[in-house]
Write an enzyme that holds these catalytic residues in place. Structure first.
Site, mmCIF file in Angstrom:
data_model
loop_
_atom_site.group_PDB
_atom_site.id
_atom_site.type_symbol
_atom_site.label_atom_id
_atom_site.label_comp_id
_atom_site.label_asym_id
_atom_site.label_seq_id
_atom_site.Cartn_x
_atom_site.Cartn_y
_atom_site.Cartn_z
ATOM 1 N N THR A 140 -1.953 -9.011 9.920
ATOM 2 C CA THR A 140 -0.651 -8.723 10.541
ATOM 3 C C THR A 140 -0.398 -7.249 10.773
ATOM 4 O O THR A 140 0.514 -6.892 11.520
ATOM 5 C CB THR A 140 0.492 -9.284 9.674
ATOM 6 N N SER A 195 -3.128 2.188 3.766
ATOM 7 C CA SER A 195 -2.203 1.330 4.525
ATOM 8 C C SER A 195 -2.689 1.169 5.953
ATOM 9 O O SER A 195 -2.700 2.131 6.728
ATOM 10 C CB SER A 195 -0.794 1.935 4.514
ATOM 11 N N SER A 196 -3.072 -0.040 6.306
ATOM 12 C CA SER A 196 -3.600 -0.301 7.641
ATOM 13 C C SER A 196 -2.564 -0.046 8.727
ATOM 14 O O SER A 196 -2.848 0.580 9.743
ATOM 15 C CB SER A 196 -4.096 -1.750 7.723
ATOM 16 N N ASN A 197 -1.330 -0.517 8.526
ATOM 17 C CA ASN A 197 -0.326 -0.360 9.591
ATOM 18 C C ASN A 197 0.037 1.110 9.785
ATOM 19 O O ASN A 197 0.332 1.535 10.902
ATOM 20 C CB ASN A 197 0.913 -1.218 9.301
ATOM 21 N N SER A 246 5.304 0.038 4.496
ATOM 22 C CA SER A 246 5.350 0.006 3.029
ATOM 23 C C SER A 246 5.818 1.332 2.443
ATOM 24 O O SER A 246 5.608 1.588 1.257
ATOM 25 C CB SER A 246 3.964 -0.352 2.474
ATOM 26 N N HIS A 270 0.829 -1.199 0.000
ATOM 27 C CA HIS A 270 0.000 0.000 0.000
ATOM 28 C C HIS A 270 0.867 1.255 0.000
ATOM 29 O O HIS A 270 0.956 1.979 0.996
ATOM 30 C CB HIS A 270 -0.935 -0.016 1.211
ATOM 31 N N HIS A 279 -10.126 -6.026 3.710
ATOM 32 C CA HIS A 279 -8.696 -5.888 3.430
ATOM 33 C C HIS A 279 -8.191 -7.129 2.691
ATOM 34 O O HIS A 279 -8.571 -8.260 3.015
ATOM 35 C CB HIS A 279 -7.935 -5.697 4.747
ATOM 36 N N GLU A 329 -5.465 -8.785 2.760
ATOM 37 C CA GLU A 329 -4.833 -9.832 3.567
ATOM 38 C C GLU A 329 -5.868 -10.668 4.310
ATOM 39 O O GLU A 329 -5.769 -11.898 4.356
ATOM 40 C CB GLU A 329 -3.861 -9.209 4.576
#
EC number: 1.17.7.4
Length: 412
Positions: free
Chosen positions: A259, A326-328, A388, A96, A186, A188
């Site tokens: 994750t 981007s989730s993280n 990312s 992402h 999502h 993942e």
């Protein structure tokens, strides 16, 4: 479907790859040129803090590209060098980050079209085309389709994601329903859930609590049970497997996670379900009803821990850099907001200017513009970036901030 047997057969195919093709030196040199930054290296050498004029930048001590992301990008670059003339596709964004995905497009790597409902058009892919699976992985159904088309597959799935898949396989083998901490849309989580027999996706601790409340009290009378069951299915639709029945499918549960979710929240959700099953069935029977493995990504954990350390320092504002999807990166922003620190989520230097304005994405809100955004006088800016995000993107944003503040400061 026996997903474990399918993966084994796929991995035995002479058209399936998870390693490079021997172009390491060439690709490493190119990645360093395109994504690394001398400014970031300078900040690291100076103890992760640098002052220019009236701007002090404090960089988180764990940030940016993780090993899994670097590996995925390198494998994509190697694939293009190995197949210079072939049609190459990728089933989703490789990571992402808009700048990285744009680089792949410039290398004539095609992205499979996705409609408004999230359905992908695999009809464009011909027999023997080369297809890259992104760092998030791909669903079993997608992999099966590509295998049937006899495509060459380069699988860049992060090993930490594969580790979660292995846990879900163990849940299935032992007849546990997988409770997946993640976002059900999502990529993942879609891939992870495809390995499960029965699953339920919970977004956060609040949703997990709702599930546990149902486990402890599904209703007393047949009528009450039917009403509570219907309300549950409506509440969580469509974040569960086909035919999901909370009355029977929540008797035995195993914990898994996307994750990129907050480490602490995943741990709390696991403990919540463990306590719930102890209350429901007693400590002597907990292993018959609850299963948990540590599937929290090291890189995600390190970046979150570094962010918790950064917000304890005296900073005037926080710049969180990464793709808006981007989730993280979003979870890093949450940490700053919880501390009451003004936070700006930016995906590129193009979001800054003209003048003292910034286009950013507040947490869980649409992209917005703030003008002015940088306060007058000397400032301390905390900076972090998602797993990312290339150093070059961080560097470009910092250079823009330095330049902007210099322009705003009256000459002595």
């Amino acid at each position: 479907m026996d997903t474990k047997a399918f993966k084994r057969s796929l991995q035995q195919s002479d058209k399936y790859f998870r390693k490079g093709f021997g172009h390491d030196a060439e690709v490493s040199s190119l990645l360093a040129e395109e994504y690394e930054s001398t400014l970031i290296q300078e900040i690291q050498r100076q103890g992760f803090k640098l002052t220019r004029g009236n701007v002090t930048v404090v960089l988180a001590q764990a940030y940016g590209f993780c090993w899994g992301v670097e590996r995925a990008i390198a494998l994509a670059y190697e694939t293009r060098r190995q197949y210079p003339q072939e049609q190459i596709w990728i089933t989703n964004e490789i990571i992402h980050n808009p700048s990285v995905n744009q680089k792949l497009k410039e290398m004539q790597i095609n992205f499979i079209a996705v409609d408004s409902e999230g359905h992908k058009d695999f009809s464009q892919i011909d027999q023997n085309d080369v297809v890259i699976l992104p760092a998030f992985g791909a669903s079993v159904q997608e992999m099966q389709l590509l295998k049937e088309k006899e495509c060459v597959i380069m699988d860049t799935t992060c090993p930490w994601v594969s580790k979660v898949w292995n846990s879900v396989e163990k849940h299935k083998k032992n007849d546990y329903t997988s409770i997946i901490h993640g976002k059900y849309r999502h990529e993942e989580t879609i891939a992870t859930s495809s390995f499960a027999d029965r699953y339920l996706v919970v977004l956060d601790l609040a949703q997990a609590q709702e599930v546990c409340d149902y486990i402890l009290d599904p209703g007393q009378t047949p009528q009450e049970r039917a009403q509570k069951k219907q309300a549950f299915l409506e509440r969580f639709h469509p974040a569960y497997s086909e035919g999901f029945d909370p009355e029977t499918d929540l008797l035995r549960v195993g914990i898994a996670n996307q994750t990129t979710m907050l480490k602490g929240e995943t741990e709390h959700i696991g403990k919540l379900f463990e306590r719930t099953m102890i209350r429901k069935y007693g400590p002597a029977h907990i292993n018959e009803h609850f299963l948990s493995f540590n599937t929290i990504c090291d890189a995600t954990q390190e970046r979150q821990d570094a962010m918790f350390e950064l917000v304890e320092q005296s900073v005037d504002l926080m710049v969180v850099i990464g793709g808006y999807n981007s989730s993280n990166t979003t979870h890093l922003q949450e940490i700053a907001i919880e501390r009451g620190i003004p936070s700006y989520h930016i995906d590129s230097a193009d979001r800054i200017g003209p003048g003292n304005r910034v286009e950013h994405q507040p947490l869980k809100q649409p992209i917005t513009v703030e003008d002015p955004w940088l306060p007058e006088g000397p400032i301390v800016v905390g900076v972090t970036s998602g797993a990312s995000t290339p150093d070059k993107v961080v560097s470009d944003i910092l250079e823009k901030i330095f330049s902007l503040k210099n322009a705003l400061t009256p000459a002595a």
